[in-house]
Motif scaffolding. Structure first.
Motif, PDB file in Angstrom:
ATOM      1  N   ILE A 173      53.426 -47.580 -23.300  1.00  0.00           N
ATOM      2  CA  ILE A 173      54.270 -48.224 -22.286  1.00  0.00           C
ATOM      3  C   ILE A 173      53.593 -49.501 -21.783  1.00  0.00           C
ATOM      4  O   ILE A 173      54.261 -50.525 -21.563  1.00  0.00           O
ATOM      5  N   TYR A 174      52.282 -49.476 -21.644  1.00  0.00           N
ATOM      6  CA  TYR A 174      51.534 -50.680 -21.250  1.00  0.00           C
ATOM      7  C   TYR A 174      51.756 -51.802 -22.262  1.00  0.00           C
ATOM      8  O   TYR A 174      51.995 -52.951 -21.885  1.00  0.00           O
ATOM      9  N   LEU A 175      51.682 -51.477 -23.540  1.00  0.00           N
ATOM     10  CA  LEU A 175      51.948 -52.481 -24.576  1.00  0.00           C
ATOM     11  C   LEU A 175      53.362 -53.039 -24.437  1.00  0.00           C
ATOM     12  O   LEU A 175      53.586 -54.243 -24.560  1.00  0.00           O
ATOM     13  N   PHE A 176      54.305 -52.163 -24.175  1.00  0.00           N
ATOM     14  CA  PHE A 176      55.711 -52.557 -24.034  1.00  0.00           C
ATOM     15  C   PHE A 176      55.905 -53.512 -22.855  1.00  0.00           C
ATOM     16  O   PHE A 176      56.628 -54.504 -22.956  1.00  0.00           O
ATOM     17  N   ILE A 177      55.258 -53.227 -21.755  1.00  0.00           N
ATOM     18  CA  ILE A 177      55.434 -54.021 -20.526  1.00  0.00           C
ATOM     19  C   ILE A 177      54.610 -55.301 -20.536  1.00  0.00           C
ATOM     20  O   ILE A 177      55.080 -56.355 -20.114  1.00  0.00           O
ATOM     21  N   THR A 178      53.397 -55.236 -21.024  1.00  0.00           N
ATOM     22  CA  THR A 178      52.436 -56.333 -20.855  1.00  0.00           C
ATOM     23  C   THR A 178      52.641 -57.504 -21.799  1.00  0.00           C
ATOM     24  O   THR A 178      52.636 -58.652 -21.363  1.00  0.00           O
ATOM     25  N   PHE A 179      52.802 -57.262 -23.058  1.00  0.00           N
ATOM     26  CA  PHE A 179      52.826 -58.339 -24.039  1.00  0.00           C
ATOM     27  C   PHE A 179      54.265 -58.729 -24.337  1.00  0.00           C
ATOM     28  O   PHE A 179      54.907 -58.190 -25.211  1.00  0.00           O
ATOM     29  N   ARG A 180      54.748 -59.698 -23.591  1.00  0.00           N
ATOM     30  CA  ARG A 180      56.160 -60.063 -23.698  1.00  0.00           C
ATOM     31  C   ARG A 180      56.379 -61.570 -23.689  1.00  0.00           C
ATOM     32  O   ARG A 180      57.226 -62.074 -22.975  1.00  0.00           O
ATOM     33  N   SER A 181      55.595 -62.260 -24.458  1.00  0.00           N
ATOM     34  CA  SER A 181      55.823 -63.705 -24.566  1.00  0.00           C
ATOM     35  C   SER A 181      57.172 -63.924 -25.265  1.00  0.00           C
ATOM     36  O   SER A 181      57.750 -63.016 -25.835  1.00  0.00           O
ATOM     37  N   ASP A 182      57.663 -65.134 -25.204  1.00  0.00           N
ATOM     38  CA  ASP A 182      58.958 -65.428 -25.812  1.00  0.00           C
ATOM     39  C   ASP A 182      58.998 -65.027 -27.288  1.00  0.00           C
ATOM     40  O   ASP A 182      60.004 -64.550 -27.786  1.00  0.00           O
ATOM     41  N   TYR A 183      57.878 -65.230 -27.966  1.00  0.00           N
ATOM     42  CA  TYR A 183      57.817 -64.965 -29.394  1.00  0.00           C
ATOM     43  C   TYR A 183      57.960 -63.483 -29.726  1.00  0.00           C
ATOM     44  O   TYR A 183      58.551 -63.104 -30.719  1.00  0.00           O
ATOM     45  N   ILE A 184      57.419 -62.626 -28.868  1.00  0.00           N
ATOM     46  CA  ILE A 184      57.417 -61.193 -29.165  1.00  0.00           C
ATOM     47  C   ILE A 184      58.359 -60.403 -28.247  1.00  0.00           C
ATOM     48  O   ILE A 184      58.493 -59.200 -28.378  1.00  0.00           O
ATOM     49  N   GLN A 185      59.037 -61.090 -27.347  1.00  0.00           N
ATOM     50  CA  GLN A 185      59.893 -60.433 -26.354  1.00  0.00           C
ATOM     51  C   GLN A 185      60.825 -59.386 -26.971  1.00  0.00           C
ATOM     52  O   GLN A 185      60.835 -58.243 -26.554  1.00  0.00           O
ATOM     53  N   ASN A 186      61.614 -59.751 -27.942  1.00  0.00           N
ATOM     54  CA  ASN A 186      62.554 -58.796 -28.545  1.00  0.00           C
ATOM     55  C   ASN A 186      61.864 -57.797 -29.465  1.00  0.00           C
ATOM     56  O   ASN A 186      62.389 -56.709 -29.679  1.00  0.00           O
ATOM     57  N   LEU A 187      60.722 -58.169 -29.999  1.00  0.00           N
ATOM     58  CA  LEU A 187      60.011 -57.253 -30.896  1.00  0.00           C
ATOM     59  C   LEU A 187      59.417 -56.062 -30.145  1.00  0.00           C
ATOM     60  O   LEU A 187      59.130 -55.038 -30.752  1.00  0.00           O
ATOM     61  N   LYS A 188      59.260 -56.193 -28.834  1.00  0.00           N
ATOM     62  CA  LYS A 188      58.720 -55.069 -28.072  1.00  0.00           C
ATOM     63  C   LYS A 188      59.629 -53.844 -28.180  1.00  0.00           C
ATOM     64  O   LYS A 188      59.179 -52.714 -28.026  1.00  0.00           O
ATOM     65  N   TYR A 189      60.908 -54.055 -28.488  1.00  0.00           N
ATOM     66  CA  TYR A 189      61.828 -52.928 -28.615  1.00  0.00           C
ATOM     67  C   TYR A 189      61.515 -52.055 -29.826  1.00  0.00           C
ATOM     68  O   TYR A 189      62.013 -50.935 -29.928  1.00  0.00           O
ATOM     69  N   LEU A 190      60.676 -52.568 -30.714  1.00  0.00           N
ATOM     70  CA  LEU A 190      60.197 -51.730 -31.815  1.00  0.00           C
ATOM     71  C   LEU A 190      59.320 -50.584 -31.301  1.00  0.00           C
ATOM     72  O   LEU A 190      59.085 -49.616 -32.021  1.00  0.00           O
ATOM     73  N   LEU A 191      58.860 -50.696 -30.057  1.00  0.00           N
ATOM     74  CA  LEU A 191      58.055 -49.635 -29.455  1.00  0.00           C
ATOM     75  C   LEU A 191      58.914 -48.515 -28.856  1.00  0.00           C
ATOM     76  O   LEU A 191      58.397 -47.447 -28.535  1.00  0.00           O
TER      77      LEU A 191
END
Length: 154
Positions: A115-133
């Motif tokens: 969940i920390y990974l999901f919340i913390t690393f959300r730059s524009d480049y990876i914003q939508n990719l966080k949903y892979l978590l």
């Protein structure tokens, strides 16, 4: 080409972690201890675990490929290493050693790390990719509830 190498590396690490965790748990799933546990009514059949972990590790490897492409740091490496350690060790703690309370602590920590990974690393480049978590987070919530049920009902 760098992303392909990272993706393959994460696939190897993540699936090796699953294999090691499986090996560390031994044959307990077919043994007397696990069979005699009072398991949650929502415990899925055994085949679901393999299919789910395959999807999770594939998605997690894609996410990590992009995360490490834009944010390669010792801190990110430490968080990832901690998640692998927690993931592998849960099988040993819960299944091999039958330490269900420590297994619950372990899987709760793993859930918080993801969940920390999901919340913390959300730059524009990876914003939508966080949903892979999300498959990982959802499955960890289910697995945590299964572990908690065993702790509080056995």
């Amino acid at each position: 080409m760098k992303k392909i190498h990272l993706f393959i590396l994460f696939l190897i690490i993540n699936f090796s972690g699953l294999a090691l965790g499986s090996w560390l748990m031994g044959d307990v799933v077919t043994g007397e201890w696990y069979s005699n546990l009072n398991k949650a009514p929502w415990t899925p059949p055994g085949w679901v675990f393999g299919a789910t972990w395959t999807l999770i590790m594939f998605c997690f490897s894609i996410y990590l490929t992009y995360l490490f492409s834009i944010r390669k740091s010792k801190f990110v490496m430490l968080i990832y290493s901690f998640s692998v350690l927690l993931n592998v060790s849960w099988n040993y703690v819960f299944f091999n050693q039958h330490l269900t309370v420590w297994g619950l602590v372990n899987i709760t920590l793993l859930t918080l790390v993801i969940i920390y990974l999901f919340i913390t690393f959300r730059s524009d480049y990876i914003q939508n990719l966080k949903y892979l978590l999300l498959p990982y987070i959802i499955w960890l919530c289910i697995a945590t509830s299964l572990n908690a049920y065993i702790v509080f009902n056995n």
